[in-house]
Motif scaffolding. Structure first.
Motif, short mmCIF file in Angstrom:
data_model
loop_
_atom_site.label_atom_id
_atom_site.label_comp_id
_atom_site.label_asym_id
_atom_site.label_seq_id
_atom_site.Cartn_x
_atom_site.Cartn_y
_atom_site.Cartn_z
N ALA A 34 38.52 33.15 40.50
CA ALA A 34 39.11 32.19 41.43
C ALA A 34 39.13 32.80 42.82
O ALA A 34 39.09 34.02 42.97
CB ALA A 34 40.53 31.84 40.99
N VAL A 35 39.17 31.94 43.83
CA VAL A 35 39.24 32.41 45.21
C VAL A 35 40.42 31.71 45.90
O VAL A 35 40.56 30.49 45.82
CB VAL A 35 37.92 32.11 45.97
CG1 VAL A 35 38.05 32.46 47.44
CG2 VAL A 35 36.76 32.88 45.35
N SER A 92 47.26 28.35 46.94
CA SER A 92 46.23 27.52 46.31
C SER A 92 44.98 28.35 46.09
O SER A 92 44.68 29.27 46.87
CB SER A 92 45.91 26.28 47.15
OG SER A 92 45.25 26.64 48.34
N TYR A 93 44.31 28.05 45.00
CA TYR A 93 43.02 28.70 44.75
C TYR A 93 42.08 27.74 44.05
O TYR A 93 42.49 26.78 43.41
CB TYR A 93 43.17 30.01 43.97
CG TYR A 93 43.94 29.94 42.67
CD1 TYR A 93 43.36 29.44 41.51
CD2 TYR A 93 45.24 30.43 42.60
CE1 TYR A 93 44.06 29.42 40.32
CE2 TYR A 93 45.95 30.41 41.40
CZ TYR A 93 45.36 29.91 40.26
OH TYR A 93 46.06 29.88 39.09
N ARG A 94 40.81 28.02 44.21
CA ARG A 94 39.76 27.24 43.56
C ARG A 94 39.24 28.10 42.44
O ARG A 94 38.91 29.26 42.63
CB ARG A 94 38.67 26.95 44.60
CG ARG A 94 37.54 26.10 44.11
CD ARG A 94 36.75 25.51 45.26
NE ARG A 94 37.43 24.34 45.82
CZ ARG A 94 37.47 23.14 45.21
NH1 ARG A 94 36.89 22.95 44.04
NH2 ARG A 94 38.10 22.15 45.77
N GLY A 147 40.82 33.90 50.90
CA GLY A 147 39.46 34.36 50.63
C GLY A 147 39.41 35.47 49.59
O GLY A 147 38.34 35.86 49.15
N GLY A 148 40.58 35.96 49.20
CA GLY A 148 40.64 37.02 48.20
C GLY A 148 40.39 36.49 46.80
O GLY A 148 40.48 35.29 46.55
N ARG A 149 40.07 37.38 45.89
CA ARG A 149 39.70 36.97 44.54
C ARG A 149 40.84 37.15 43.55
O ARG A 149 41.60 38.11 43.63
CB ARG A 149 38.51 37.79 44.05
CG ARG A 149 37.27 37.63 44.88
CD ARG A 149 36.25 38.65 44.46
NE ARG A 149 35.88 38.45 43.07
CZ ARG A 149 34.88 37.67 42.67
NH1 ARG A 149 34.16 37.02 43.56
NH2 ARG A 149 34.60 37.54 41.41
N LEU A 150 40.89 36.21 42.63
CA LEU A 150 41.75 36.36 41.45
C LEU A 150 40.81 36.46 40.26
O LEU A 150 39.86 35.69 40.16
CB LEU A 150 42.66 35.15 41.27
CG LEU A 150 43.63 34.82 42.40
CD1 LEU A 150 44.36 33.52 42.10
CD2 LEU A 150 44.63 35.93 42.58
N THR A 151 41.09 37.39 39.37
CA THR A 151 40.25 37.57 38.19
C THR A 151 41.16 37.56 36.96
O THR A 151 42.12 38.32 36.89
CB THR A 151 39.51 38.92 38.28
OG1 THR A 151 38.90 39.02 39.56
CG2 THR A 151 38.47 39.04 37.19
#
Lengths: 148, 108
Positions: free
Chosen positions: A60-61, A72-74, A45-49
């Motif tokens: 991305a989350v 995995s991230y969306r 649930g954490g964010r990638l920026t």
């Protein structure tokens, strides 16, 4: 037939924990994705920026996180958008031990689920500066079958 | 930066269905077919074929030509090729990223 996914992998002469660090530590991540820095909130649930000087910011989350084996991230297809169903694809990294190193595999999927309203102008999507792959995917095989 | 081709997602969505894949195969093999002819080669009803052909037509994957009372459909490969090309550029971009990750991990 998997027209909706891209699968690539690479063998790396390093233990999984190092590969994992390259995937998940902001400083290292920024050197292979984004040219103006990255931010990482390493939890489900954490964010990638990912930031680019020219193209803005891609968000991305994280969906699944099993250090140092699976991530995995969306991520949103277009810059400055929050990822949600319809504007994002799923990226899955798997790390497998092999003699002398680690196999890193990536699968990106969900292209067929993207929404694209007819009236919408073509807009820029993620950075994509390299030439074409020499390896042909299944879709190309399909095209060739159609053309035969 | 590349542009996401407007028709690429429609092409992929159109191809995600096994019946439509089979239908395209029949169209390609026979050169051009009517819905009735395609229904003879596939285990689905003519009504279903008509629906699938309409979807393929919207995605730009088939061309429709009226001949008499029938409509004859032929494959249009251009959207397939542009979708394939787009996927290849995405794949190439992953190759490039994986190569950088490899360099980082091995350099430490």
């Amino acid at each position: 037939m998997a027209t909706d996914r891209i699968e690539r992998d690479v063998f790396i002469t390093a233990p999984a924990r190092r590969v994992w660090a390259a995937l998940t530590e902001a400083e290292q991540l920024a050197s292979w994705f984004g040219d103006a820095g990255a931010e990482v909130e390493l939890r489900v649930g954490g964010r990638l920026t990912f930031r680019w000087r020219q193209h803005g910011t891609v968000h991305a989350v994280i969906e699944r996180l099993e250090a140092p084996r699976f991530l995995s991230y969306r991520w949103a297809l277009q810059s400055d958008e929050e990822p949600r169903p319809g504007n994002s694809t799923l990226v899955e990294f798997s790390l497998t031990d092999e003699a002398g190193g680690t196999r890193l595999s990536v699968v990106e999927s969900g292209f067929a689920d993207l929404e694209w309203p007819e009236a919408q102008q073509e807009r820029h999507v993620r950075d994509n500066s390299s030439g074409w792959a020499s390896e042909l995917g299944e879709l190309v095989a399909y095209v060739e079958r159609q053309a035969a | 930066m590349t542009n996401w081709p407007r028709d690429a997602h429609a092409v992929m969505a159109a191809l995600s269905d096994p019946t439509r894949q089979g239908l395209l195969d029949v169209l390609a093999a026979r050169g051009g077919v009517t819905a009735t002819e395609a229904a003879q080669d596939l285990p689905v009803s003519r009504q279903a074929i008509v629906k699938h052909l309409a979807l393929l037509h919207r995605a730009g994957l088939v061309e429709a030509q009226r001949c008499g009372r029938d409509v004859r459909y032929t494959v249009q490969p251009a959207p397939l090729e542009s979708a394939a090309t787009w996927l290849l550029t995405v794949a190439a971009e992953w190759d490039r990223r994986l190569a950088v990750i490899k360099r980082i991990a091995e350099a430490e």
